[in-house]
Design a protein around this motif. Structure first.
Motif, PDB file in Angstrom:
ATOM      1  N   VAL A 143       2.452  -5.923   1.876  1.00 46.42           N
ATOM      2  CA  VAL A 143       2.411  -4.983   2.992  1.00 46.42           C
ATOM      3  C   VAL A 143       0.974  -4.910   3.485  1.00 46.42           C
ATOM      4  N   VAL A 144       0.738  -5.418   4.673  1.00 44.61           N
ATOM      5  CA  VAL A 144      -0.587  -5.354   5.278  1.00 44.61           C
ATOM      6  C   VAL A 144      -0.653  -4.104   6.147  1.00 44.61           C
ATOM      7  N   ALA A 145      -1.621  -3.252   5.854  1.00 42.25           N
ATOM      8  CA  ALA A 145      -1.782  -1.994   6.587  1.00 42.25           C
ATOM      9  C   ALA A 145      -2.967  -2.111   7.532  1.00 42.25           C
ATOM     10  N   GLY A 146      -2.693  -2.063   8.827  1.00 41.83           N
ATOM     11  CA  GLY A 146      -3.748  -2.124   9.828  1.00 41.83           C
ATOM     12  C   GLY A 146      -4.123  -0.746  10.327  1.00 41.83           C
ATOM     13  N   ARG A 147      -5.188  -0.708  11.113  1.00 40.59           N
ATOM     14  CA  ARG A 147      -5.660   0.560  11.671  1.00 40.59           C
ATOM     15  C   ARG A 147      -4.635   1.161  12.619  1.00 40.59           C
ATOM     16  N   GLY A 148      -4.085   0.336  13.472  1.00 39.32           N
ATOM     17  CA  GLY A 148      -3.187   0.817  14.512  1.00 39.32           C
ATOM     18  C   GLY A 148      -3.953   1.084  15.788  1.00 39.32           C
ATOM     19  N   SER A 149      -3.414   0.657  16.908  1.00 40.65           N
ATOM     20  CA  SER A 149      -4.118   0.747  18.180  1.00 40.65           C
ATOM     21  C   SER A 149      -3.117   0.939  19.308  1.00 40.65           C
ATOM     22  N   SER A 150      -3.622   1.429  20.433  1.00 36.86           N
ATOM     23  CA  SER A 150      -2.788   1.473  21.638  1.00 36.86           C
ATOM     24  C   SER A 150      -2.777   0.121  22.338  1.00 36.86           C
ATOM     25  N   GLU A 175       5.514  -7.438   5.281  1.00 39.09           N
ATOM     26  CA  GLU A 175       5.712  -6.426   6.316  1.00 39.09           C
ATOM     27  C   GLU A 175       4.349  -5.904   6.768  1.00 39.09           C
ATOM     28  N   THR A 176       4.319  -5.375   7.982  1.00 39.73           N
ATOM     29  CA  THR A 176       3.098  -4.820   8.544  1.00 39.73           C
ATOM     30  C   THR A 176       3.314  -3.342   8.868  1.00 39.73           C
ATOM     31  N   VAL A 177       2.369  -2.510   8.451  1.00 38.50           N
ATOM     32  CA  VAL A 177       2.407  -1.079   8.772  1.00 38.50           C
ATOM     33  C   VAL A 177       1.043  -0.692   9.319  1.00 38.50           C
ATOM     34  N   PHE A 178       0.967   0.545   9.839  1.00 41.84           N
ATOM     35  CA  PHE A 178      -0.274   0.986  10.479  1.00 41.84           C
ATOM     36  C   PHE A 178      -0.624   2.406  10.044  1.00 41.84           C
ATOM     37  N   SER A 179      -1.929   2.674  10.002  1.00 38.80           N
ATOM     38  CA  SER A 179      -2.384   3.998   9.559  1.00 38.80           C
ATOM     39  C   SER A 179      -2.212   5.067  10.626  1.00 38.80           C
ATOM     40  N   GLY A 180      -2.065   4.660  11.876  1.00 35.28           N
ATOM     41  CA  GLY A 180      -1.886   5.645  12.937  1.00 35.28           C
ATOM     42  C   GLY A 180      -1.642   4.982  14.276  1.00 35.28           C
ATOM     43  N   VAL A 181      -1.443   5.789  15.296  1.00 37.51           N
ATOM     44  CA  VAL A 181      -1.330   5.415  16.710  1.00 37.51           C
ATOM     45  C   VAL A 181      -0.007   4.719  17.037  1.00 37.51           C
ATOM     46  N   PHE A 207      -8.864  -3.850   6.516  1.00 36.96           N
ATOM     47  CA  PHE A 207     -10.021  -3.134   7.041  1.00 36.96           C
ATOM     48  C   PHE A 207     -11.275  -3.817   6.513  1.00 36.96           C
ATOM     49  N   LEU A 208     -12.366  -3.665   7.235  1.00 32.25           N
ATOM     50  CA  LEU A 208     -13.627  -4.187   6.734  1.00 32.25           C
ATOM     51  C   LEU A 208     -14.189  -3.314   5.614  1.00 32.25           C
ATOM     52  N   PHE A 209     -14.079  -1.986   5.798  1.00 27.15           N
ATOM     53  CA  PHE A 209     -14.730  -1.070   4.862  1.00 27.15           C
ATOM     54  C   PHE A 209     -13.772   0.037   4.450  1.00 27.15           C
ATOM     55  N   THR A 210     -14.167   0.759   3.413  1.00 25.81           N
ATOM     56  CA  THR A 210     -13.399   1.921   3.006  1.00 25.81           C
ATOM     57  C   THR A 210     -13.592   3.045   4.034  1.00 25.81           C
TER      58      THR A 210
END
Length: 265
Positions: A143-150, A175-181, A207-210
């Motif tokens: 499960v790859v979690a991305g930032r999420g964007s418009s 699967e791909t999920v997002f932290s928001g947006v 993500f690049l960083f924590t």
């Protein structure tokens, strides 16, 4: 023929443009990345700045370069994909400073998707298997979690990363999920994924960083894990200063320099 920018250049500087974070560890990780880049360009001054939430600002970084009598700056966005900050906010700051300070600023590309970034991502997932020798790839979901964007392009790039890691490492599913947006968000996405019946779920924050979002992803993963004790959950580390991430920054800096010189030739 490519131009070598590793030689001494008193009038050229490099600016690494960060988003910024209120998390001190994330800022320390960013500084460490800047140090890694500086080592690769030992004869050129490398500075950094943040768009928001932290100091120094982008303008602060540019001012430091100006005080060193640097006339030309290669500015690279330290961001994974080209969403609003990369396309609009950072260029606006750079353009305003250049116009008001008689400085040439060459704006390079975001990190994006290339073989180096895919390799860095695969290495982070491989670390999970090295640390858990009984884990079988075919029994595992990534499960790859991305930032999420418009910006749908940025979101689709995260999904592409997921697919390339899954196929490259022979995992059972991805699967791909997002932290928001945008959707699916982390917790409802994981609740859906556990229904697939796999024994192991590896959650990889792309993500690049924590920071706040990585911590939130892991908290939400822990909530789902507590409700599904028969499924084993594993954390993969975010990208950080992986050597192949640093290689990508070097590539972006050299591309910006070479393209600008070709355009002026």
């Amino acid at each position: 023929m490519d131009i070598n920018i590793s030689t001494k250049n008193n009038h050229l500087g490099i600016l690494i443009c960060g988003h910024g974070s209120r998390n001190r560890i994330a800022i320390d990780e960013f500084k460490e990345l800047a140090k890694c880049i500086q080592k690769r360009f030992s004869n050129i001054t490398v500075e950094y700045g943040f768009l928001e939430f932290a100091k120094p600002s982008l303008v602060d970084g540019l001012q430091k370069l100006k005080l060193m009598s640097i006339k030309k700056v290669i500015a690279i966005p330290a961001m994974l994909f080209a969403a609003g900050h990369v396309k609009n906010d950072i260029p606006s700051v750079l353009m305003t400073f250049a116009e008001n300070n008689d400085m040439e600023i060459v704006y390079g590309r975001e990190l994006g998707i290339n073989n180096l970034m895919i390799s860095a991502a695969c290495e982070r997932v491989k670390e999970v298997f090295r640390n858990n020798t009984n884990l079988v790839p075919s029994d595992s979901v990534l499960v790859v979690a991305g930032r999420g964007s418009s910006d749908p392009d940025a979101n689709s790039n995260v999904a592409k990363i997921t697919r390339m890691i899954v196929e490259g490492l022979g995992l059972g599913w991805g699967e791909t999920v997002f932290s928001g947006v945008t959707f699916p968000l982390v917790e409802p996405g994981l609740n859906h994924i556990v229904k697939l019946g796999y024994k192991n779920i590896i959650v990889f924050p792309y993500f690049l960083f924590t920071g706040v979002l990585v911590s939130r992803i892991r908290r939400q993963k822990d909530i789902v894990a507590a409700n599904h004790p028969l499924v084993s959950f594993f954390d993969a580390k975010y990208l950080s200063s992986h050597p192949k991430v640093v290689d990508t920054f070097v590539e972006r800096i050299e591309d910006a320099f070479n393209n600008e010189n070709k355009n002026n030739s």
